[in-house]
Design a protein around this motif. Sequence first.
Motif, short mmCIF file in Angstrom:
data_model
loop_
_atom_site.label_atom_id
_atom_site.label_comp_id
_atom_site.label_asym_id
_atom_site.label_seq_id
_atom_site.Cartn_x
_atom_site.Cartn_y
_atom_site.Cartn_z
N ILE A 63 -5.33 5.74 0.50
CA ILE A 63 -4.51 4.53 0.49
C ILE A 63 -4.70 3.84 -0.85
O ILE A 63 -5.83 3.61 -1.28
CB ILE A 63 -4.92 3.58 1.64
N CYS A 64 -3.58 3.54 -1.51
CA CYS A 64 -3.66 2.89 -2.81
C CYS A 64 -3.12 1.46 -2.68
O CYS A 64 -1.92 1.26 -2.45
CB CYS A 64 -2.86 3.69 -3.83
N PRO A 65 -3.99 0.46 -2.80
CA PRO A 65 -3.52 -0.92 -2.73
C PRO A 65 -2.94 -1.36 -4.09
O PRO A 65 -3.57 -1.12 -5.13
CB PRO A 65 -4.77 -1.73 -2.39
N PHE B 12 0.84 -1.21 0.00
CA PHE B 12 0.00 0.00 0.00
C PHE B 12 0.87 1.25 0.00
O PHE B 12 1.93 1.26 0.64
CB PHE B 12 -0.89 0.01 1.25
N ILE C 48 -2.17 -2.80 5.73
CA ILE C 48 -3.03 -1.61 5.61
C ILE C 48 -3.33 -1.01 6.99
O ILE C 48 -3.51 0.20 7.13
CB ILE C 48 -4.33 -1.94 4.85
N VAL D 173 -9.82 5.06 0.26
CA VAL D 173 -9.04 4.05 -0.45
C VAL D 173 -9.27 4.22 -1.96
O VAL D 173 -10.37 4.54 -2.39
CB VAL D 173 -9.47 2.62 -0.03
N LEU E 157 -10.79 -4.97 0.54
CA LEU E 157 -10.27 -3.60 0.65
C LEU E 157 -11.34 -2.53 0.49
O LEU E 157 -11.16 -1.39 0.93
CB LEU E 157 -9.18 -3.36 -0.41
#
Lengths: 281, 256
Positions: free
Chosen positions: B162-164, B98, B151, B197, B222
Amino acid sequence: MEFEWSKYFNADNFEKLLRTLIILAIGIAFIYLLAFTVKKLLPKSLSQQRKMIIQRLIYYSGFLALAFIIIAELKINLAPFFGAAGVIGLVIGVASQTSIGNIVSGFFLVSEKSFEIGDVIKVGDKAGVVFSIDLLSIKIRTFDNQLLRIPNQTIISTELINVTRFPIRRLDFLVSVAYKEDLARVKTILEEVAKANPLSLDEPEPLIVFKDFGASGIDILLGVWFEKTNYLKVKNSIFQEIKQRFDEEGIEIPFPHVTLYTGEATKPFPVTTTSAKKQQS
Amino acid sequence: MEKLSIYGKKQLEPGKQSFIDCNNFILGVKRNTEGWYLKSFERNADESVTNPEEIEEGMYYHTGKSNTLILAPALPVKPMVFKGKRITISPHQRLTFFVKIPLLMQVYYAKKQDENLLAEFPFHKISDTWFGEPVNGEAAYALDAEHFLDINAIERDENSAICPINIFNNNDAPLELERLILRVDQMNLLRFKEQIVTSLVKLEYKGKDHLSAVNYGFSKALHGENHEILAKARNPENKSLLKINFHFIKNIYRTE
């Protein structure tokens, strides 16, 4: 000898002339309409230069065809012209040597695609935006808004820099610092200046090269990469920021100094300032 | 939306003004009879220094009679380049990690729809960068943030999303991540468990000389089952795309 007006100014010829004028008017309107329609139909992705070439092709071939139609309509006998073509060709060839050279160079320029309409180019000490690419010359709009015409032949035989060919560029600043300065600290400051500027690309990395032990100081090159459209903003902001940071950090930007010696290797020429003398007394 | 306090609707009667604390800056808003003045102020040590009259030095938007402003988060306009200095993925292994993407604040009037967008204010100063070679790359923003493998280790932050990222190394050589482009303009912004997210970036690496497959999608773990979309992708791309997503530096003058 009496001139026979009726031979030329008769109803037959008048009708022929009228018909020719109508054909001419319709023909011209048709050519412009065709060029306009084709321009509208061309895909938007096509470059301005290609659009212009296609339009010019329509104009030139259209007008040539129109000329042939009118000659046929007027029933002009071309045989004597063709008979004299050899001589005429020679005369025209000599007279329009430069023009033909420019036309041929124009074809090479277009096929080579070194630049397109809208590109910023430098030819010798001249620079500007390519305004149009024509049969005999290219036209550049200089940055102070003048139109500069450069013959195609000159362009093809001269070094030309296309400033905006690639999407990003590097701008080099030549900075000079005094010999007494700590070069590691100066390098760090220059790195920080480049990094802090949001328009300066962090990749490719800014280039810092210690260039020379110059006459008055040490010359350092700072090369900053940027997107081509941000040229002026980057140039002015980095310039100001270097000066500001150097002032804040007490880094001296030297200018030519001349020190006079009285003959001894280390002792400088004795100088006493008058104001200092007055204060002492 | 209790904790996401910056975002949401704001009502102002004509002639009234307000200073909205946006953490990294202060947004000055003044309602005129049929329009809005907007101006962002740098955060001062003493907030009272902000002069209300200065709002009128900002941009004026003539919008009509609605007294409602909507503040919403959005992802940056240009892609972001993640510099992965410490990630290596072994052959045929899959990694999910992440990163935090800086957000912008969008200001709409009346309704949240594209034609009602007045302005965008970035929460963070983002540097420009270049992804790829100087002759054929892509303009982007630099993402110098660290990466997280869990995360839950990421602190909640209204100014970042937040970028997974999920990478499958479908190659026989290890993948040393150097530069990875995240096309944020193709990602949605969602809220899940009080976090902001982005869409899940799913990548398949096939080798240095091959294009890699990328997909911007959702994941139940997510994003939950009912997706609460805060901002739709600026340029939505539904299909899996083959693109240059990884870049390996060839600069012969590198000093590090």
